[in-house]
Design a protein around this motif. Sequence first.
Motif, PDB file in Angstrom:
ATOM      1  N   ARG A   1      -9.739  -3.146   2.270  1.00 20.27           N
ATOM      2  CA  ARG A   1      -9.828  -2.646   0.895  1.00 20.27           C
ATOM      3  C   ARG A   1     -11.057  -3.220   0.237  1.00 20.27           C
ATOM      4  NH1 ARG A   1      -4.419  -4.892  -1.688  1.00 20.27           N
ATOM      5  NH2 ARG A   1      -5.428  -4.104  -3.558  1.00 20.27           N
TER       6      ARG A   1
ATOM      7  N   ALA B   1       0.839  -1.199   0.000  1.00 17.37           N
ATOM      8  CA  ALA B   1       0.000   0.000   0.000  1.00 17.37           C
ATOM      9  C   ALA B   1       0.872   1.246   0.000  1.00 17.37           C
ATOM     10  CB  ALA B   1      -0.933  -0.004   1.216  1.00 17.37           C
ATOM     11  N   VAL B   2       1.934   1.218   0.822  1.00 14.05           N
ATOM     12  CA  VAL B   2       2.845   2.362   0.877  1.00 14.05           C
ATOM     13  C   VAL B   2       3.582   2.506  -0.446  1.00 14.05           C
ATOM     14  CG1 VAL B   2       4.896   3.301   2.004  1.00 14.05           C
ATOM     15  CG2 VAL B   2       3.150   2.163   3.362  1.00 14.05           C
TER      16      VAL B   2
ATOM     17  N   MET C   1      -2.839  14.543  -1.862  1.00 16.55           N
ATOM     18  CA  MET C   1      -3.764  13.496  -2.313  1.00 16.55           C
ATOM     19  C   MET C   1      -5.195  14.008  -2.258  1.00 16.55           C
ATOM     20  SD  MET C   1      -2.265  10.110  -0.431  1.00 16.55           S
ATOM     21  CE  MET C   1      -2.950   8.779  -1.420  1.00 16.55           C
TER      22      MET C   1
ATOM     23  N   LYS D   1       2.665   1.560  -3.412  1.00 17.21           N
ATOM     24  CA  LYS D   1       1.740   2.048  -4.444  1.00 17.21           C
ATOM     25  C   LYS D   1       1.529   3.558  -4.293  1.00 17.21           C
ATOM     26  CE  LYS D   1      -2.721   1.122  -4.398  1.00 17.21           C
ATOM     27  NZ  LYS D   1      -3.859   0.255  -4.105  1.00 17.21           N
ATOM     28  N   ARG D   2       1.318   3.967  -3.038  1.00 16.61           N
ATOM     29  CA  ARG D   2       1.060   5.389  -2.813  1.00 16.61           C
ATOM     30  C   ARG D   2       2.261   6.227  -3.220  1.00 16.61           C
ATOM     31  NH1 ARG D   2       0.971  10.097  -0.663  1.00 16.61           N
ATOM     32  NH2 ARG D   2       3.153   9.767  -0.157  1.00 16.61           N
ATOM     33  N   GLU D   3       3.453   5.782  -2.770  1.00 15.93           N
ATOM     34  CA  GLU D   3       4.673   6.515  -3.090  1.00 15.93           C
ATOM     35  C   GLU D   3       4.857   6.610  -4.603  1.00 15.93           C
ATOM     36  OE1 GLU D   3       7.058   8.045  -1.248  1.00 15.93           O
ATOM     37  OE2 GLU D   3       5.792   7.733   0.501  1.00 15.93           O
TER      38      GLU D   3
ATOM     39  N   LYS E   1       8.449   2.632   1.114  1.00 10.90           N
ATOM     40  CA  LYS E   1       8.887   3.939   0.623  1.00 10.90           C
ATOM     41  C   LYS E   1      10.064   3.804  -0.327  1.00 10.90           C
ATOM     42  CE  LYS E   1       8.846   7.825   2.896  1.00 10.90           C
ATOM     43  NZ  LYS E   1       7.583   8.445   2.522  1.00 10.90           N
TER      44      LYS E   1
ATOM     45  N   GLU F   1      -6.382   0.968   3.719  1.00 15.41           N
ATOM     46  CA  GLU F   1      -5.535  -0.121   3.234  1.00 15.41           C
ATOM     47  C   GLU F   1      -4.409  -0.436   4.217  1.00 15.41           C
ATOM     48  OE1 GLU F   1      -4.440   0.471  -0.824  1.00 15.41           O
ATOM     49  OE2 GLU F   1      -3.523  -1.515  -0.992  1.00 15.41           O
ATOM     50  N   ILE F   2      -3.849   0.595   4.836  1.00 15.84           N
ATOM     51  CA  ILE F   2      -2.771   0.304   5.794  1.00 15.84           C
ATOM     52  C   ILE F   2      -3.335  -0.268   7.085  1.00 15.84           C
ATOM     53  CG2 ILE F   2      -1.136   1.979   4.857  1.00 15.84           C
ATOM     54  CD1 ILE F   2      -1.814   3.859   7.129  1.00 15.84           C
TER      55      ILE F   2
ATOM     56  N   TYR G   1      -1.537  13.483   3.908  1.00 17.42           N
ATOM     57  CA  TYR G   1      -0.833  13.794   2.676  1.00 17.42           C
ATOM     58  C   TYR G   1      -1.613  14.882   1.972  1.00 17.42           C
ATOM     59  CZ  TYR G   1       2.067   9.652   3.240  1.00 17.42           C
ATOM     60  OH  TYR G   1       2.951   8.732   3.697  1.00 17.42           O
TER      61      TYR G   1
ATOM     62  N   PHE H   1      -6.291   4.847   1.120  1.00 17.78           N
ATOM     63  CA  PHE H   1      -4.952   4.482   1.589  1.00 17.78           C
ATOM     64  C   PHE H   1      -4.960   4.211   3.092  1.00 17.78           C
ATOM     65  CE2 PHE H   1      -0.915   6.073   3.476  1.00 17.78           C
ATOM     66  CZ  PHE H   1      -0.079   5.078   3.010  1.00 17.78           C
TER      67      PHE H   1
END
Lengths: 434, 304
Positions: free
Chosen positions: B103, A6-7, B87, A9-11, A254, B98-99, B84, B95
């Motif tokens: 999902r 998830a991280v 976003m 993908k976001r990054e 990251k 998801e963390i 963030y 997000f």
Amino acid sequence: MNKMLAVLKREYLAGVRKKMFIVMTLIFPLFLGGVFYIPIIMMSKGLGEKTVAVVDGTGVLQETYAKSDDISKAIDDREASSSMHIEYIDAKGKADVDAAAKPSLDRMTETGARDKSKLDAVLVVPAKALDSSDVEVKFYSRSAADIITQERLASMTNRGIHAHRLAERGINADEATKILASAKVKSVQLSKSGEEKKGGGGNLIAGLLLTGLFMFPSFIYGLEIMRGIIQEKNDRVVEVLISSMTPKQLLTGKILGTALIGLTQVTAWLLMASVAAGFLGAAASEAGMNLVRFLHPMMFVYFAIFFILAYLTYVCIYAIAGASCNSDKEAQQLIAPISMLMMLPWFLVGVLITNPDSSLAVAFSLAPIFGPMTMFLRTLVADPPLWHIAVSVAVSIVTITLFFRVTAKIFRVGILAYGKRPTIPELWRWLKLA
Amino acid sequence: MEILSVRDVVKVFGDVRAVDGVSFTVRKGTITGLLGRNGAGKTTTIRMITGIFFPDSGSIAWPGKDDGDFRDRIGYLPEERGLYKQMNVVELLLFLAEIKGRRGPDVRKSIDRWLDRFELGEKRASKVEELSKGNQQKVQLIGTLLHEPDLIILDEPQSGLDPVNMVLVRNLLRELKDEGRTILLSTHMMGEAEKMADDIVLIHRGKVVLGGSLDEVRGSFGKDTLHIDFEGDGEFLRDLPEVRRAAIVSNSAEITLAEGSDPQRILEAAMGRLRIRRFELATPSLEEIFIEKVGADTLQEVAS
């Protein structure tokens, strides 16, 4: 794992959507191409049209300058494409050749003159040029560094003088041209297997280019990840993140996310380069550089391996800096000397490439941090033993793993320690603490 | 039933014992107020519960903590908000879910519901940085609740909110409690804690100085508080021998009685000089209790 993804993908998405990424992807090759290509073009085109006057004290060299373009074409491709307009002034019999040159020199320096009549340079050939072996031809120019024009005129003049001296000794013009024709030097490198490959002065440029391609993404995305970590600290996003996953998951996501951004960019560049190679290849060979001879398949394999290793090493170093600092400014100060050190192989490209099997090159290529770039350089210009390559790769992997652990630890403690930058003893304590 | 039990937890930073032997429990389906002044050790305690810090000693336990990732069952709103900023709202919430291991389409539906509820429906595609500060806080609160955590930990959830949004949050917390969720609410706003909390834990200088259910705590302080509303100049009330402490704001006074004194004497004294509108003997407010427990200590420190 899913959290790490998830991280990642976001990054990645955040990275490739940035204007900076798109601009860099498109502009950087043009920039890099420009940096290397424009000087080549400039050199070959002679920086535009030059108007020069030749004041000839001998009075016999007119023909030399008139057909100079033909002669030079036959002798040197590079000179052919540039254009030079030569005004011939016959100064035969004039007692003082320098006095005869005076009006021309005035034309060169006068400020009000229209471009058309303005001279870029004046060449003065003394009367005794044909007879005396100790003779000085004077070259006046407005720009002290107009070496190309000077070289061209000098070689034309010498050819003319030589031809005349030969003619005076009864050798006709055709014979003279044959006698004067110089041999070309072509450099060939023999590999251990005896196969002919690569070589030539282009090595240095190719080395600089390819290692540049190594470094720039590493530094750019290293800075990017450093800023990202500091930003997350300042935005306080990090508290939510590390209350949801382990610092290791966060860091892995990251770094790999950022790594993927860099790889995307380099892949895009390589694709663009291979499209452009058709055009560039022609231009480069015109400039005496055969770039294509470097592009053998193994090079791509080595490039991919060592690029990824170099990239991850550098990015980890930047991540450590980011995790232990609180502002961009602080981090920049910390990283500036470190990045100079990391660039060391780049400054030494000249030495390394000319002596790829020297002990210096071997030491660098097996050392941590410097290894990937130096080793790649060595594979580019020589055939290092396979075990060197294997050791270099292993050293890099160990280094990266170690850096990764250190970063994760500093990350956990440092990321929430707002306030002043930690001192080295504090960093050491964090390492033991986490 | 206990959902969280914190036992003798210690955390030292350098020379500072930020948390010094804190113990308390949180009952399932309740709101527990973690109270204290700034720097008392509330946030450090919370960071240990959420797994950001490891305690130097002591234990933090809750049933099933070791099953799977315990972090997924906590919803945490840190005191220092952060999102963030580049976003857009929906992407960010996806997000955040998801963390926490959530999902799929259910999450999207849930996001829509929450956004509508907080009147953020039309901002769903906006970038976070384009939202007002209050709206950013709401987005973060949604992010905290989206994965339906068992334990919701909110660090100063109402700081920086306007009165309307404060009520919105207060009602939301009560609703969550009614649904059976457990909430640990860290705050220095005693009034808010009083309106919502079932239990309180009062931390001062890293130590628990008071704990238990709000009713018990207040009961233990006895009915020694006088509320007087009046017309006239009430300043003389401070000087009466029966008064230990008085908070006088324009036309109302909250008075803590001196031990063993008779409130009737105060009424007599006041009647001669003031026009009395209300005279009530009550249990002390949380704020008074707080000052009683912590304020005296602080005052002494200033004096020495």
